[in-house]
Design an enzyme around this catalytic site. Structure first.
Site, PDB file in Angstrom:
ATOM      1  N   SER A  60     101.347  31.283  51.079  1.00 40.15           N
ATOM      2  CA  SER A  60     101.161  30.018  50.361  1.00 40.15           C
ATOM      3  C   SER A  60     102.442  29.541  49.684  1.00 40.15           C
ATOM      4  O   SER A  60     103.275  30.359  49.245  1.00 40.15           O
ATOM      5  CB  SER A  60     100.091  30.198  49.283  1.00 40.15           C
TER       6      SER A  60
ATOM      7  N   TYR B 288      97.256  33.979  41.844  1.00 41.27           N
ATOM      8  CA  TYR B 288      97.064  33.634  43.257  1.00 41.27           C
ATOM      9  C   TYR B 288      98.415  33.657  43.989  1.00 41.27           C
ATOM     10  O   TYR B 288      98.569  34.312  45.025  1.00 41.27           O
ATOM     11  CB  TYR B 288      96.417  32.247  43.353  1.00 41.27           C
TER      12      TYR B 288
ATOM     13  N   LYS C  12      85.021  22.939  49.955  1.00 37.36           N
ATOM     14  CA  LYS C  12      85.839  23.599  48.933  1.00 37.36           C
ATOM     15  C   LYS C  12      85.577  22.980  47.551  1.00 37.36           C
ATOM     16  O   LYS C  12      86.210  23.360  46.558  1.00 37.36           O
ATOM     17  CB  LYS C  12      87.324  23.491  49.280  1.00 37.36           C
TER      18      LYS C  12
HETATM   19  N1  LIG Z   1      94.258  24.705  51.803  1.00 33.26           N
HETATM   20  C1  LIG Z   1      95.478  24.836  51.309  1.00 33.26           C
HETATM   21  O1  LIG Z   1      96.078  23.862  50.838  1.00 33.26           O
HETATM   22  C2  LIG Z   1      96.171  26.183  51.340  1.00 33.26           C
HETATM   23  C3  LIG Z   1      97.502  26.238  50.886  1.00 33.26           C
HETATM   24  C4  LIG Z   1      98.154  27.457  50.923  1.00 33.26           C
HETATM   25  C5  LIG Z   1      97.515  28.582  51.392  1.00 33.26           C
HETATM   26  N2  LIG Z   1      96.208  28.505  51.794  1.00 33.26           N
HETATM   27  C6  LIG Z   1      95.570  29.736  52.276  1.00 33.26           C
HETATM   28  O2  LIG Z   1      95.013  29.473  53.540  1.00 33.26           O
HETATM   29  C7  LIG Z   1      93.854  30.268  53.738  1.00 33.26           C
HETATM   30  C8  LIG Z   1      92.684  29.376  54.108  1.00 33.26           C
HETATM   31  O3  LIG Z   1      92.465  28.474  53.023  1.00 33.26           O
HETATM   32  P1  LIG Z   1      91.375  27.337  53.059  1.00 33.26           P
HETATM   33  O4  LIG Z   1      91.973  26.154  52.413  1.00 33.26           O
HETATM   34  O5  LIG Z   1      90.825  27.246  54.409  1.00 33.26           O
HETATM   35  O6  LIG Z   1      90.324  27.928  52.031  1.00 33.26           O
HETATM   36  P2  LIG Z   1      88.757  28.228  52.170  1.00 33.26           P
HETATM   37  O7  LIG Z   1      88.331  28.749  50.846  1.00 33.26           O
HETATM   38  O8  LIG Z   1      88.056  27.056  52.746  1.00 33.26           O
HETATM   39  O9  LIG Z   1      88.731  29.398  53.238  1.00 33.26           O
HETATM   40  C9  LIG Z   1      88.737  30.758  52.901  1.00 33.26           C
HETATM   41  C10 LIG Z   1      87.557  31.411  53.578  1.00 33.26           C
HETATM   42  O10 LIG Z   1      87.586  32.805  53.266  1.00 33.26           O
HETATM   43  C11 LIG Z   1      86.272  33.222  52.991  1.00 33.26           C
HETATM   44  N3  LIG Z   1      86.346  34.377  52.102  1.00 33.26           N
HETATM   45  C12 LIG Z   1      86.683  34.387  50.794  1.00 33.26           C
HETATM   46  N4  LIG Z   1      86.629  35.642  50.320  1.00 33.26           N
HETATM   47  C13 LIG Z   1      86.243  36.426  51.360  1.00 33.26           C
HETATM   48  C14 LIG Z   1      86.006  37.810  51.493  1.00 33.26           C
HETATM   49  N5  LIG Z   1      86.136  38.642  50.458  1.00 33.26           N
HETATM   50  N6  LIG Z   1      85.599  38.305  52.693  1.00 33.26           N
HETATM   51  C15 LIG Z   1      85.443  37.461  53.756  1.00 33.26           C
HETATM   52  N7  LIG Z   1      85.658  36.128  53.693  1.00 33.26           N
HETATM   53  C16 LIG Z   1      86.058  35.627  52.491  1.00 33.26           C
HETATM   54  C17 LIG Z   1      85.576  32.045  52.342  1.00 33.26           C
HETATM   55  O11 LIG Z   1      84.166  32.114  52.492  1.00 33.26           O
HETATM   56  C18 LIG Z   1      86.197  30.879  53.085  1.00 33.26           C
HETATM   57  O12 LIG Z   1      85.411  30.525  54.201  1.00 33.26           O
HETATM   58  C19 LIG Z   1      93.650  31.049  52.464  1.00 33.26           C
HETATM   59  O13 LIG Z   1      94.244  32.321  52.629  1.00 33.26           O
HETATM   60  C20 LIG Z   1      94.414  30.238  51.448  1.00 33.26           C
HETATM   61  O14 LIG Z   1      94.843  31.039  50.365  1.00 33.26           O
HETATM   62  C21 LIG Z   1      95.533  27.328  51.784  1.00 33.26           C
END
Ligand SMILES: NC(=O)c1ccc[n+]([C@@H]2O[C@H](COP(=O)([O-])OP(=O)(O)OC[C@H]3O[C@@H](n4cnc5c(N)ncnc54)[C@H](O)[C@@H]3O)[C@@H](O)[C@H]2O)c1
Length: 331
Positions: free
Chosen positions: A138, A159, A195
């Site tokens: 991230s 985070y 989300k």
């Molecule tokens: N969306 C953004 O802007 C962004 C930016 C930087 C990094 N990220 C990273 O990208 C990845 C995806 O993010 P996203 O935006 O799709 O978020 P999101 O919360 O929609 O997706 C994360 C998924 O992980 C699942 N999850 C959470 N804890 C879990 C666990 N213990 N076991 C199994 N599943 C679990 C959740 O149910 C969810 O479906 C994450 O690692 C996030 O940190 C996202």
């Protein structure tokens, strides 16, 4: 659109967090482009549980996967018995998106358990299967840094710290498997609605405007700049990462910082809405990034990544979906 020359047909792809925003977009990328690719989504899905900030503990939602015809495993990456369900598959690629994605969660133990410890278990699985590991890092690793280039990290919340520790851990695997970390900047696009409050401001401003309200911005929003990236470009980076022979961590952004005020202005222009905005105090000062802009030189050089969507183009592509969400989920 296909982003690589790899034929993923007859390959097995595991997507952790595949019921979430980015993970579900990846699942459909494979389904649509490679009908004979075996796609396995591993996700905790949402329960009713919340953190002390009031937000849900996991955002995975079945509606993100409506139309998906691969395999689903409901499981917690923190639970070794759940992870063991993946052992029976001959995995070629792991896209690790599961995480506590909520940057405002303060519980340090669960953040490190989920984002760091579980990542190690998945890396070990990748080694046993000789699979490639492409994982989500991230831009939050940069925190208060003013330089957005690998090596200049300064996380300002747990985070961001947890994601930096993932990047450190990944180095232990550099000589064992293909392992690539992708530092996403601020991602927006389809399948983020579930989300809730942590969805992008593109969606939140869009819905405020469609509801007939004024857009609610933090004070000084014309001077709060971020690198906003459309999810389609994030998918591109993930796919291109499967081809690189240079393990490492790479920024995934557009390379151009834009303001939150820009988002509102573009939305109003596209929706043909003339309305004053409302400005509210920023409650997150101290752990808030006022400027981010990805240095994407290495991502271009080593992954062959080339962002395709400016903020204007991304919002335009996303808008029909924002309107659909408003009509089917909100109204
Ligand atoms: N969306 C953004 O802007 C962004 C930016 C930087 C990094 N990220 C990273 O990208 C990845 C995806 O993010 P996203 O935006 O799709 O978020 P999101 O919360 O929609 O997706 C994360 C998924 O992980 C699942 N999850 C959470 N804890 C879990 C666990 N213990 N076991 C199994 N599943 C679990 C959740 O149910 C969810 O479906 C994450 O690692 C996030 O940190 C996202």
């Amino acid at each position: 659109m296909k982003y690589s020359n790899i034929d993923f047909n007859n390959k097995t792809v595991v997507i952790t967090g595949g019921a979430g925003f980015i993970g579900s977009n990846l699942a459909f990328y494979f389904q649509e482009n490679y009908p004979n690719c075996k796609v396995i989504v591993f996700d905790k899905f949402r329960s009713e549980e919340t953190f002390s900030n009031g937000n849900l503990k996991s955002f995975g939602h079945f509606k993100n996967l409506l139309g998906f015809n691969g395999i689903i495993i409901s499981g917690d990456i923190n639970n070794k018995d759940d992870l063991a369900r993946l052992e029976e598959y001959d995995i070629d690629y792991i896209f690790h998106e599961a995480a506590i994605s909520d940057t405002t969660v303060a519980d340090q133990k669960i953040m490190i358990d989920t984002n760091v410890n579980a990542f190690k278990d998945l890396c070990d699985l990748a080694v046993r299967k000789n699979a490639s590991m492409i994982y989500a890092s991230s831009a939050a690793t940069y925190g208060n840094s003013t330089v957005f280039k690998v090596g200049h990290e300064k996380p300002n919340n747990v985070y961001g710290f947890s994601k930096l520790m993932m990047d450190n851990l990944a180095k232990e695997y550099f000589d064992k498997i293909r392992i690539v970390g992708l530092r996403y900047f601020n991602v927006y696009g389809p399948r983020e609605y579930f989300k809730n409050k942590t969805a992008s401001m593109v969606l939140q401003f869009g819905l405020q405007l469609l509801k007939g309200e004024s857009a609610k911005l933090f004070e000084g929003s014309d001077n709060i700049l971020r690198d906003f990236i459309y999810v389609e470009d994030v998918i591109q980076a993930n796919i291109k990462a499967c081809e690189t022979d240079k393990n490492g961590v790479y920024n995934v952004g557009t390379g151009r910082a834009r303001s939150f005020q820009d988002i509102v202005n573009i939305l109003k222009r596209e929706l043909e809405i003339i309305r004053d905005d409302t400005y509210i105090p920023n409650p997150y000062i101290g752990q808030y990034q006022f400027f981010t802009e990805a240095d994407i030189e290495d991502t271009k050089k080593y992954l062959g990544y080339e962002p395709r969507f400016s903020l204007e183009e991304g919002i335009k592509a996303y808008l029909p979906e924002i309107i659909r969400i408003y009509e089917e989920e909100v109204r």
